[in-house]
Design a protein around this motif. Structure first.
Motif: not given
Length: 578
Positions: A95-107
């Protein structure tokens, strides 16, 4: 044009540096053809783009970025585009939700690590918008969101079809013999006929509207179709505006106030928005130190009617919503009824009331009035409590069947969505229309990532018998394009020992949405005995990002963010290593 050169800007710690350091930074940038004059202290604007062909909703954002650049140049800034990951729910597994926090960290880290004075955030699919907002909020540099816009209305055999929503409908038609495989194959091409995100009021459209309601997106920009020229006009205007925001030091911390979040919650109710907004807004509030709890999502919407007649709750699509007046028309109607705060400042530098002063409803069938709403007050998201969800659960009333909002039925329990799907078409499956389907181990830690699996299709034998809805209970999420009487986000989740882990086949489940309760009609002593017998599932991950996620993700009522990311870390310039 105003002279915007300023040697004290954050970016000048790089480009205005003397000696070897400044020479290194400037010389490498000049290999792209930039002249020396662009390093004169003008605002440096990052354009964070989640464009990716692996995220179809975001694939066109490279063109949107070009429009933003034009605006930045017009206003006297230096635009620098950079890529971020794209968390597209359409393809990513589990699920993309697994990676929402990773994307937020990257941004967050990309903004902080680079010579930027402000940033324009380009998003599309439903997780990219909250991820970018979360990351930008944690840095607290001037930021404006530009969402990529919805697709054009789907068209199939003379009727409008909505992305996601008609996937579920066509699946039911296929199972009951009302459609053939060939017809479904043709219909899927009719559903997605332009660039853009879902054109239903799914989570992507919801979060675009929520970003606008929060004040982080220019007024009216949430609804313009992705391929409408005015989408590019909006992007260009955002490029101009971010340069002014740098000058004004208008940061997310000034915009994302408690009142702004209350506005977003009420707007979400009025548009018939996705339940996923609950999780994303809660996570975003945690980044800026605004106390926001599940009960706020129930209390604040009880007086708010559903004004927008869009799928999955209604009949129309985002293109119709845009031409009917878009979100400013909805907000103006709510303001007129005293249901919104007019004072919060937005990225325009003006207040909510000022932004919506000239908004008008052009089509009263698509955007209804408070006096004659599409659905009455109290039909938005409801928050449930009880021995089955002590920390809360949610249900989208506007997408549920009224006759099932109070219901008692025997549980039929499945330990995973896959376990249910394996038997859903079995004509001998022991269920009837009164059964409560319980799907567990689909929460943040248990799946992991809390996928959109809660609105599982009805058993084939019941669909063929004419049953159109059943109560379903799950610790996972549901797509904003979905519908049905589905209780979501049951917290604590089963994988951490929540009561959902203790349910057994045949246990009476009692749903009372008007009373805001969800309970298991089983004796406390029996539940205590079962808890003694329960053992937590074995850890499946010992390394990598998924291990990090399962170790640190918080429960749904806390926004499923990482605990160590709550709060902001600011935009202090990192040390120079040259």
């Amino acid at each position: 044009m105003t002279d915007r050169r300023n040697s004290n800007r954050r970016s000048q710690a790089w480009f205005g540096a003397r000696g070897r350091s400044g020479m290194l930074y400037r010389s490498w940038m000049r290999n792209q053809g930039f002249g020396h004059e662009v390093f004169d202290g003008r605002p440096v604007i990052g354009i964070a783009t989640s464009a990716s062909e692996l995220a179809p909703c975001n694939a066109h954002l490279t063109r949107v970025a070009e429009a933003v650049k034009r605006g930045v140049w017009q206003a006297g800034g230096l635009p620098l585009q950079f890529p971020t990951m794209a968390t597209g729910e359409t393809l990513m597994r589990p699920t993309a939700m697994l990676y929402r926090n990773l994307m937020a960290m990257e941004v967050e880290e990309l903004i902080r690590a680079n010579p930027l004075d402000g940033v324009v955030l380009l998003s599309g699919c439903d997780k990219t918008t909250p991820a970018m907002l979360m990351g930008a909020a944690s840095v607290d540099l001037p930021a404006v969101m530009v969402t990529g816009g919805p697709m054009l209305n789907g068209k199939y055999r003379g009727q409008d079809v909505g992305s996601g929503t008609h996937v579920w409908k066509f699946e039911e038609d296929l199972k009951t013999g009302r459609m053939t495989e060939e017809e479904c194959f043709f219909a899927e091409g009719c559903m997605a006929r332009s660039n853009g995100h879902c054109m239903t009021m799914g989570t992507a459209s919801t979060m675009a509207c929520v970003a606008e309601a929060l004040g982080m997106q220019l007024p009216g920009s949430a609804a313009w179709p992705a391929v409408d020229s005015r989408r590019m006009e909006t992007a260009q205007a955002a490029g101009r505006r971010i340069v002014d925001m740098v000058e004004e030091e208008l940061r997310p911390s000034r915009i994302l106030t408690r009142e702004a979040f209350e506005n977003a919650i009420r707007v979400n109710a009025a548009i018939g928005g996705s339940t996923n907004a609950v999780i994303h807004l809660t996570a975003l509030a945690g980044r800026v130190g605004v106390e926001l709890g599940l009960d706020d999502f129930d209390r604040l919407v009880r007086e708010v009617p559903t004004l927008v007649n869009l799928m999955p709750s209604g009949a129309y699509l985002m293109e119709d919503f845009c031409y009917a007046g878009g979100l400013p028309a909805v907000m103006a109607e709510l303001l007129g009824g005293g249901l919104l705060h007019g004072g919060p400042v937005t990225v325009t530098g003006r207040t909510v009331a000022e932004n919506t002063a000239r908004a008008e409803r052009v089509d009263s069938d698509v955007i209804t009035s408070l006096d004659a709403p599409f659905q009455p007050a109290g039909t938005g998201i409801a928050v449930l409590r009880g021995n089955l969800c002590p920390d809360g659960a949610v249900i989208k009333q506007s997408a549920a069947s009224p006759h099932l909002l109070t219901h008692r039925g025997p549980a039929r329990v499945f330990d995973s969505p896959e376990a249910y799907h394996a038997v859903a078409d079995d004509p001998g499956l022991d269920v009837d229309e009164n059964t409560v389907i319980v799907i567990r181990n689909a929460g943040p830690k248990g799946y992991p990532g809390m996928p959109e699996v809660s609105n599982v299709p009805l058993p084939a034998k019941l669909l063929k018998a004419g049953v159109t809805d059943m109560v379903r209970v799950c610790d996972g999420r549901m797509s904003g394009t979905g519908y049905g009487t589905v209780v979501l986000h049951v917290t604590p989740e089963a994988a951490v020992g929540g009561p959902l882990a203790l349910v057994r086949d045949g246990d009476p489940v009692v749903l009372d949405v008007p009373g805001r309760t969800l309970r298991l009609d089983v004796d406390d002593a029996e539940l205590a005995r079962r808890r003694q017998e329960w053992t937590p599932p074995a850890e499946r991950y010992t390394s990598g990002y998924t291990w990090l996620y399962t170790q640190h993700v918080e429960q749904a009522d806390r926004g499923a963010d990482f605990g160590f990311l709550r709060g902001g870390r600011g935009h202090e310039v990192p040390r120079d290593s040259h």
